[in-house]
Design a protein around this motif. Structure first.
Motif, PDB file in Angstrom:
ATOM      1  N   VAL A   1      -7.109   1.256   4.875  1.00 36.87           N
ATOM      2  CA  VAL A   1      -7.097   0.263   4.224  1.00 36.87           C
ATOM      3  C   VAL A   1      -6.436  -0.953   4.724  1.00 36.87           C
ATOM      4  O   VAL A   1      -6.283  -2.019   4.464  1.00 36.87           O
ATOM      5  CB  VAL A   1      -7.148   0.327   2.533  1.00 36.87           C
ATOM      6  CG1 VAL A   1      -7.725   1.714   1.830  1.00 36.87           C
ATOM      7  CG2 VAL A   1      -5.033   1.037   2.263  1.00 36.87           C
ATOM      8  N   SER A   2      -5.252  -0.589   5.345  1.00 40.87           N
ATOM      9  CA  SER A   2      -4.521  -1.561   5.165  1.00 40.87           C
ATOM     10  C   SER A   2      -4.816  -2.844   6.097  1.00 40.87           C
ATOM     11  O   SER A   2      -6.020  -2.375   6.964  1.00 40.87           O
ATOM     12  CB  SER A   2      -2.986  -1.420   6.556  1.00 40.87           C
ATOM     13  OG  SER A   2      -2.720  -2.128   7.661  1.00 40.87           O
ATOM     14  N   PRO A   3      -4.349  -3.944   5.731  1.00 36.95           N
ATOM     15  CA  PRO A   3      -5.339  -5.326   6.489  1.00 36.95           C
ATOM     16  C   PRO A   3      -4.767  -5.683   7.581  1.00 36.95           C
ATOM     17  O   PRO A   3      -5.647  -6.783   8.537  1.00 36.95           O
ATOM     18  CB  PRO A   3      -4.640  -6.412   4.927  1.00 36.95           C
ATOM     19  CG  PRO A   3      -3.098  -5.855   4.323  1.00 36.95           C
ATOM     20  CD  PRO A   3      -4.216  -3.731   4.953  1.00 36.95           C
TER      21      PRO A   3
ATOM     22  N   TRP B   1       0.786  -1.528   0.160  1.00 37.88           N
ATOM     23  CA  TRP B   1       0.219   0.186  -0.454  1.00 37.88           C
ATOM     24  C   TRP B   1       1.019   1.084  -0.033  1.00 37.88           C
ATOM     25  O   TRP B   1      -0.013   2.522  -0.698  1.00 37.88           O
ATOM     26  CB  TRP B   1      -0.852   0.109   0.952  1.00 37.88           C
ATOM     27  CG  TRP B   1      -2.109  -1.343   0.953  1.00 37.88           C
ATOM     28  CD1 TRP B   1      -2.213  -2.211   1.589  1.00 37.88           C
ATOM     29  CD2 TRP B   1      -2.961  -0.925   0.273  1.00 37.88           C
ATOM     30  NE1 TRP B   1      -3.379  -2.625   1.179  1.00 37.88           N
ATOM     31  CE2 TRP B   1      -3.849  -1.437   0.083  1.00 37.88           C
ATOM     32  CE3 TRP B   1      -3.169   0.343  -1.425  1.00 37.88           C
ATOM     33  CZ2 TRP B   1      -5.760  -2.008  -0.644  1.00 37.88           C
ATOM     34  CZ3 TRP B   1      -4.316   0.005  -1.837  1.00 37.88           C
ATOM     35  CH2 TRP B   1      -5.581  -1.168  -1.418  1.00 37.88           C
TER      36      TRP B   1
ATOM     37  N   LYS C   1      -4.727  -5.097  11.528  1.00 34.55           N
ATOM     38  CA  LYS C   1      -4.926  -3.934  12.297  1.00 34.55           C
ATOM     39  C   LYS C   1      -4.643  -4.085  13.872  1.00 34.55           C
ATOM     40  O   LYS C   1      -5.562  -4.284  14.807  1.00 34.55           O
ATOM     41  CB  LYS C   1      -7.089  -3.734  12.297  1.00 34.55           C
ATOM     42  CG  LYS C   1      -7.504  -3.132  10.630  1.00 34.55           C
ATOM     43  CD  LYS C   1      -6.982  -1.806  10.763  1.00 34.55           C
ATOM     44  CE  LYS C   1      -8.360  -1.300   9.490  1.00 34.55           C
ATOM     45  NZ  LYS C   1      -7.816  -1.451   7.952  1.00 34.55           N
TER      46      LYS C   1
ATOM     47  N   ILE D   1      -3.992   4.866   4.019  1.00 35.52           N
ATOM     48  CA  ILE D   1      -3.372   3.709   3.948  1.00 35.52           C
ATOM     49  C   ILE D   1      -3.919   2.844   5.346  1.00 35.52           C
ATOM     50  O   ILE D   1      -3.842   2.057   5.562  1.00 35.52           O
ATOM     51  CB  ILE D   1      -1.766   4.000   4.146  1.00 35.52           C
ATOM     52  CG1 ILE D   1      -1.334   4.742   1.945  1.00 35.52           C
ATOM     53  CG2 ILE D   1      -0.845   2.543   4.565  1.00 35.52           C
ATOM     54  CD1 ILE D   1      -0.040   5.069   2.727  1.00 35.52           C
TER      55      ILE D   1
ATOM     56  N   GLU E   1      -0.121  -0.616  11.665  1.00 31.89           N
ATOM     57  CA  GLU E   1      -0.723   0.389  10.514  1.00 31.89           C
ATOM     58  C   GLU E   1      -0.083   2.257  10.541  1.00 31.89           C
ATOM     59  O   GLU E   1       0.051   2.682   9.956  1.00 31.89           O
ATOM     60  CB  GLU E   1      -1.891   0.205   9.851  1.00 31.89           C
ATOM     61  CG  GLU E   1      -2.611   0.069  10.924  1.00 31.89           C
ATOM     62  CD  GLU E   1      -3.083  -1.079  12.090  1.00 31.89           C
ATOM     63  OE1 GLU E   1      -4.373  -0.628  12.924  1.00 31.89           O
ATOM     64  OE2 GLU E   1      -2.131  -1.159  11.863  1.00 31.89           O
TER      65      GLU E   1
ATOM     66  N   PHE F   1      -2.661  -6.616  -2.364  1.00 34.10           N
ATOM     67  CA  PHE F   1      -3.710  -5.234  -1.663  1.00 34.10           C
ATOM     68  C   PHE F   1      -4.646  -5.502  -1.222  1.00 34.10           C
ATOM     69  O   PHE F   1      -5.201  -5.091  -1.462  1.00 34.10           O
ATOM     70  CB  PHE F   1      -3.700  -4.507  -3.313  1.00 34.10           C
ATOM     71  CG  PHE F   1      -2.341  -4.124  -3.860  1.00 34.10           C
ATOM     72  CD1 PHE F   1      -2.099  -2.656  -3.137  1.00 34.10           C
ATOM     73  CD2 PHE F   1      -2.193  -4.345  -5.048  1.00 34.10           C
ATOM     74  CE1 PHE F   1      -0.769  -1.956  -3.909  1.00 34.10           C
ATOM     75  CE2 PHE F   1      -0.786  -4.302  -5.474  1.00 34.10           C
ATOM     76  CZ  PHE F   1       0.027  -2.276  -5.351  1.00 34.10           C
ATOM     77  N   ASP F   2      -4.686  -6.716  -0.534  1.00 30.27           N
ATOM     78  CA  ASP F   2      -5.686  -6.730   0.608  1.00 30.27           C
ATOM     79  C   ASP F   2      -5.738  -5.670   1.216  1.00 30.27           C
ATOM     80  O   ASP F   2      -5.295  -4.624   1.426  1.00 30.27           O
ATOM     81  CB  ASP F   2      -5.201  -8.465   1.997  1.00 30.27           C
ATOM     82  CG  ASP F   2      -5.491  -9.459   0.639  1.00 30.27           C
ATOM     83  OD1 ASP F   2      -5.417  -9.803  -1.089  1.00 30.27           O
ATOM     84  OD2 ASP F   2      -4.246 -10.325   1.048  1.00 30.27           O
ATOM     85  N   MET F   3      -7.332  -5.592   1.928  1.00 31.07           N
ATOM     86  CA  MET F   3      -7.962  -5.038   2.630  1.00 31.07           C
ATOM     87  C   MET F   3      -8.740  -5.359   3.423  1.00 31.07           C
ATOM     88  O   MET F   3      -9.349  -6.394   4.227  1.00 31.07           O
ATOM     89  CB  MET F   3      -8.713  -3.662   1.831  1.00 31.07           C
ATOM     90  CG  MET F   3      -7.973  -2.864   0.394  1.00 31.07           C
ATOM     91  SD  MET F   3      -8.901  -2.062  -0.485  1.00 31.07           S
ATOM     92  CE  MET F   3      -9.849  -3.327  -1.749  1.00 31.07           C
ATOM     93  N   SER F   4      -8.982  -4.579   4.436  1.00 30.56           N
ATOM     94  CA  SER F   4      -9.635  -4.694   5.877  1.00 30.56           C
ATOM     95  C   SER F   4     -10.819  -3.128   6.555  1.00 30.56           C
ATOM     96  O   SER F   4      -9.265  -2.594   6.239  1.00 30.56           O
ATOM     97  CB  SER F   4      -9.244  -5.122   6.810  1.00 30.56           C
ATOM     98  OG  SER F   4      -9.553  -5.455   8.093  1.00 30.56           O
ATOM     99  N   PHE F   5     -11.688  -3.575   6.902  1.00 33.84           N
ATOM    100  CA  PHE F   5     -11.907  -1.978   7.158  1.00 33.84           C
ATOM    101  C   PHE F   5     -12.759  -2.890   8.761  1.00 33.84           C
ATOM    102  O   PHE F   5     -13.208  -2.339   9.543  1.00 33.84           O
ATOM    103  CB  PHE F   5     -13.644  -1.786   6.938  1.00 33.84           C
ATOM    104  CG  PHE F   5     -13.090  -0.813   5.054  1.00 33.84           C
ATOM    105  CD1 PHE F   5     -12.132   0.272   4.885  1.00 33.84           C
ATOM    106  CD2 PHE F   5     -12.994  -2.038   4.378  1.00 33.84           C
ATOM    107  CE1 PHE F   5     -11.856   0.564   3.643  1.00 33.84           C
ATOM    108  CE2 PHE F   5     -12.267  -1.788   2.442  1.00 33.84           C
ATOM    109  CZ  PHE F   5     -11.950  -0.113   2.544  1.00 33.84           C
TER     110      PHE F   5
END
Length: 289
Positions: free
Chosen positions: A239-241, A120, A243, A236, A247, A176-180
């Motif tokens: 969206v960072s996977p 990212w 948490k 960044i 990050e 480019f995995d994401m986590s919310f």
């Protein structure tokens, strides 16, 4: 000295350590890399006049690293930020008008390497173009230089894995995995420092920006880049996977610069001390939560 206290306390409290030459060497090696990062940050701040002649930004950086101690143990995030510092050094110095093409290439190159370490980081390529736009160095030739710099390490890395028939490793690197999912932020050790940080950074930006806009010097231009730097860092983090607090490393540098400028321009010494002591109290308190 303060950072050494935070670092080694975190290592021995929160991470199991094998008593071996390799593990002790790794701990000391990472610590020295952090020291280098802090020295490099201090050089960039002074060279580009991003803060006045004081050490507030460096102190706040150390206090934030202590407050979010997980930032000291996710090595891919740390090393990507260390490499990004080299890119920031070039971006913030574009305004000098010296060796612009070289700086644009180098900035793109370092962002490319940082992307290989943490995918990212690619978003910081935007900051290179923001620097060009703010310092009025945008033209057709310059437009493509950061892209060439960016893809250079990617092509070298791709070629290496292509030669050894291991392209899957290359593709896995650009993940480019994401986590919310922000559930982990409910833990007091993250919730308290994040709440303070958000409140303070909003206050600093709202109160300081109008004053900076009235100034007709290079810092006014640098401030615009700092604001975009902050926004990119927030994106960044969002969206960072990962948490777990590590990050938040991406936020530390722009936040430290903004708060340092706010503290310097605040007339009340009592208020300055209150902010610094509050950060210090939280950076110590999180170890007991």
């Amino acid at each position: 000295m303060l950072f050494a206290l935070f670092y080694f306390t975190s290592v021995f409290l929160f991470h199991s350590i094998d008593i071996s030459i390799a593990s002790i060497g790794l701990i000391i090696g990472v610590f020295l890399c952090f020291v280098f990062m802090l020295l490099l940050l201090n050089f960039i701040l002074r060279k580009n006049n991003l803060t006045e002649d004081n050490s507030y930004a460096l102190l706040i950086t150390i206090l934030l690293l202590g407050s979010f101690y997980e930032t000291m143990f996710e090595l891919n995030i740390f090393f990507s930020n260390l490499v990004l510092l080299l890119a920031f050094r070039k971006i913030y110095s574009i305004g000098s008008g010296i060796k612009i093409k070289s700086k644009l290439f180098d900035a793109g190159f370092w962002v490319g390497i940082a992307t290989l370490i943490y995918s990212w980081s690619i978003i910081f390529l935007i900051l290179v173009y923001v620097g060009m736009l703010v310092f009025r160095k945008m033209n057709v030739k310059n437009l493509f230089i950061p892209i060439v710099g960016f893809i250079t390490p990617l092509i070298i890395y791709f070629t290496y894995h292509f030669y050894f028939d291991n392209l899957n490793f290359f593709y896995d690197t650009l993940n480019f995995d994401m986590s919310f999912n922000f559930v982990t932020y409910n833990a007091l050790k993250l919730l308290i420092p994040i709440t303070l940080l958000l409140a303070l950074i909003i206050w600093c930006v709202v109160t300081l920006s109008p004053k900076v806009v009235l100034i007709s010097n290079n810092f006014k231009l640098s401030w615009k880049i700092i604001m975009i730097h902050l926004i990119v860092s927030i994106v960044i983090v969002v969206v960072s996977p990962l948490k777990n607090g590590s990050e938040l490393f991406f936020l530390i540098i722009p936040v430290a610069i903004i708060i340092a400028n706010f503290i310097h321009k605040t007339g009340s010494s009592t208020f300055k001390n209150l902010i610094l002591y509050l950060f210090l109290a939280i950076s110590i308190g999180v170890y007991f939560l």
